[in-house]
Motif scaffolding. Structure first.
Motif, PDB file in Angstrom:
ATOM      1  N   THR A 101       0.831  -1.205   0.000  1.00  0.00           N
ATOM      2  CA  THR A 101       0.000   0.000   0.000  1.00  0.00           C
ATOM      3  C   THR A 101       0.866   1.255   0.000  1.00  0.00           C
ATOM      4  O   THR A 101       0.599   2.204  -0.738  1.00  0.00           O
ATOM      5  CB  THR A 101      -0.949   0.004   1.220  1.00  0.00           C
ATOM      6  N   ILE A 102       1.912   1.247   0.827  1.00  0.00           N
ATOM      7  CA  ILE A 102       2.836   2.390   0.885  1.00  0.00           C
ATOM      8  C   ILE A 102       3.471   2.612  -0.490  1.00  0.00           C
ATOM      9  O   ILE A 102       3.497   3.729  -1.002  1.00  0.00           O
ATOM     10  CB  ILE A 102       3.906   2.178   1.977  1.00  0.00           C
ATOM     11  N   VAL A 124       2.965   5.951  -2.932  1.00  0.00           N
ATOM     12  CA  VAL A 124       4.119   6.743  -3.390  1.00  0.00           C
ATOM     13  C   VAL A 124       4.123   6.812  -4.918  1.00  0.00           C
ATOM     14  O   VAL A 124       4.336   7.877  -5.502  1.00  0.00           O
ATOM     15  CB  VAL A 124       5.438   6.149  -2.856  1.00  0.00           C
ATOM     16  N   GLU A 125       3.859   5.673  -5.554  1.00  0.00           N
ATOM     17  CA  GLU A 125       3.857   5.617  -7.014  1.00  0.00           C
ATOM     18  C   GLU A 125       2.754   6.493  -7.611  1.00  0.00           C
ATOM     19  O   GLU A 125       2.972   7.204  -8.595  1.00  0.00           O
ATOM     20  CB  GLU A 125       3.665   4.159  -7.463  1.00  0.00           C
ATOM     21  N   GLU A 126       1.558   6.458  -7.003  1.00  0.00           N
ATOM     22  CA  GLU A 126       0.426   7.216  -7.527  1.00  0.00           C
ATOM     23  C   GLU A 126       0.546   8.711  -7.231  1.00  0.00           C
ATOM     24  O   GLU A 126      -0.004   9.531  -7.949  1.00  0.00           O
ATOM     25  CB  GLU A 126      -0.889   6.666  -6.974  1.00  0.00           C
ATOM     26  N   GLY A 127       1.252   9.058  -6.145  1.00  0.00           N
ATOM     27  CA  GLY A 127       1.490  10.461  -5.830  1.00  0.00           C
ATOM     28  C   GLY A 127       0.275  11.266  -5.412  1.00  0.00           C
ATOM     29  O   GLY A 127       0.232  12.477  -5.618  1.00  0.00           O
ATOM     30  N   ASP A 128      -0.713  10.629  -4.815  1.00  0.00           N
ATOM     31  CA  ASP A 128      -1.930  11.315  -4.363  1.00  0.00           C
ATOM     32  C   ASP A 128      -1.572  12.358  -3.301  1.00  0.00           C
ATOM     33  O   ASP A 128      -1.097  12.014  -2.217  1.00  0.00           O
ATOM     34  CB  ASP A 128      -2.913  10.292  -3.803  1.00  0.00           C
ATOM     35  N   SER A 178      -3.301  14.017  -1.297  1.00  0.00           N
ATOM     36  CA  SER A 178      -4.027  13.956  -0.020  1.00  0.00           C
ATOM     37  C   SER A 178      -3.504  12.853   0.905  1.00  0.00           C
ATOM     38  O   SER A 178      -3.931  12.744   2.053  1.00  0.00           O
ATOM     39  CB  SER A 178      -5.523  13.740  -0.277  1.00  0.00           C
ATOM     40  N   SER A 179      -2.580  12.026   0.425  1.00  0.00           N
ATOM     41  CA  SER A 179      -2.040  10.913   1.202  1.00  0.00           C
ATOM     42  C   SER A 179      -0.939  11.390   2.155  1.00  0.00           C
ATOM     43  O   SER A 179       0.005  12.073   1.738  1.00  0.00           O
ATOM     44  CB  SER A 179      -1.481   9.849   0.258  1.00  0.00           C
ATOM     45  N   TYR A 180      -1.053  10.995   3.426  1.00  0.00           N
ATOM     46  CA  TYR A 180      -0.005  11.318   4.402  1.00  0.00           C
ATOM     47  C   TYR A 180       1.330  10.724   3.958  1.00  0.00           C
ATOM     48  O   TYR A 180       2.376  11.361   4.064  1.00  0.00           O
ATOM     49  CB  TYR A 180      -0.392  10.795   5.795  1.00  0.00           C
ATOM     50  N   THR A 181       1.282   9.501   3.448  1.00  0.00           N
ATOM     51  CA  THR A 181       2.499   8.828   2.990  1.00  0.00           C
ATOM     52  C   THR A 181       3.195   9.648   1.910  1.00  0.00           C
ATOM     53  O   THR A 181       4.413   9.871   1.976  1.00  0.00           O
ATOM     54  CB  THR A 181       2.163   7.419   2.451  1.00  0.00           C
ATOM     55  N   VAL A 182       2.441  10.124   0.943  1.00  0.00           N
ATOM     56  CA  VAL A 182       3.009  10.918  -0.153  1.00  0.00           C
ATOM     57  C   VAL A 182       3.578  12.223   0.382  1.00  0.00           C
ATOM     58  O   VAL A 182       4.682  12.634   0.004  1.00  0.00           O
ATOM     59  CB  VAL A 182       1.950  11.170  -1.251  1.00  0.00           C
ATOM     60  N   SER A 183       2.839  12.873   1.298  1.00  0.00           N
ATOM     61  CA  SER A 183       3.343  14.143   1.842  1.00  0.00           C
ATOM     62  C   SER A 183       4.651  13.932   2.600  1.00  0.00           C
ATOM     63  O   SER A 183       5.552  14.773   2.542  1.00  0.00           O
ATOM     64  CB  SER A 183       2.293  14.807   2.746  1.00  0.00           C
ATOM     65  N   LEU A 184       4.767  12.812   3.277  1.00  0.00           N
ATOM     66  CA  LEU A 184       6.000  12.492   3.993  1.00  0.00           C
ATOM     67  C   LEU A 184       7.162  12.314   3.009  1.00  0.00           C
ATOM     68  O   LEU A 184       8.257  12.843   3.215  1.00  0.00           O
ATOM     69  CB  LEU A 184       5.786  11.223   4.827  1.00  0.00           C
TER      70      LEU A 184
END
Length: 194
Positions: A112-113, A117-121, A123-129
């Protein structure tokens, strides 16, 4: 252990990887095969096609080293957890079901992580990190580690488990950022256990 052998004198034995809990294969044992498996701590089956005992790996060297043996509630089948030495299936696959997906929730979270990261959404906390860079990922991991240590000193089990979950999540984020997977770390731990 008092096994109830069926009319043909056999019981099914489900073979499971002790580390990953993945089902590797199913075989059959008669009493002699069962006793040999217990004595040698290597899985031996009764081959129905060859009509003889057959120790898994006797030709290939891909033995199944026994970790534990449990009978089911009716005492007419076995669950044997093993440490496989090499591929289990004669095709060269890790298991006879061509299924490499049974690895547990942490592996799902790892995927999922990577997907986020790949999709670059945005709104995702993971992406913002990730967008904030490796220093921020390391900082968040360090913060979570300190919070877990603090909760370990207290008696609130729920807070401790939640901080541990946060630490696992941020560790998986760091693995992804460094280009590693859980399997890479498992390999190091397996080598150390030898």
């Amino acid at each position: 252990m008092k096994l109830q052998y069926k009319d043909n004198g056999l019981v099914p034995a489900v073979i499971q990887n002790a580390a990953t809990l993945q089902v590797l294969m199913v075989g059959y044992m008669n009493e002699e095969a069962f006793l040999k498996t217990k004595a040698e701590q290597r899985v031996t089956f009764f081959s129905r096609s060859k009509q003889r005992l057959w120790t898994k790996g006797e030709t290939s060297g891909n033995f199944l080293e026994v970790v534990s043996i449990k009978e089911d509630c009716d005492q007419d089948s076995l669950l044997i957890k093993v440490n496989p030495v090499g591929p289990v299936c004669h095709t060269g696959s890790a298991n006879c079901f061509d299924d490499n997906s049974v690895q547990g929730f942490l592996y799902e979270l790892e995927q999922t992580i990577a997907k986020r990261v790949e999709e670059g959404d945005e709104s995702s906390y993971t992406v913002s990190l990730f967008k904030r860079g490796m220093n921020k990922i390391i900082q968040k991991f360090g913060e979570e580690a300190i919070e877990l240590v603090i909760e370990a000193k207290d008696d609130n089990d729920d807070l401790f488990k939640n901080e541990a979950a946060d630490l696992f999540y941020h560790l998986l984020v760091m693995f992804n950022a460094k280009g590693f997977k859980i399997e890479d770390i498992e390999e190091v731990l397996r080598e150390r256990s030898k």
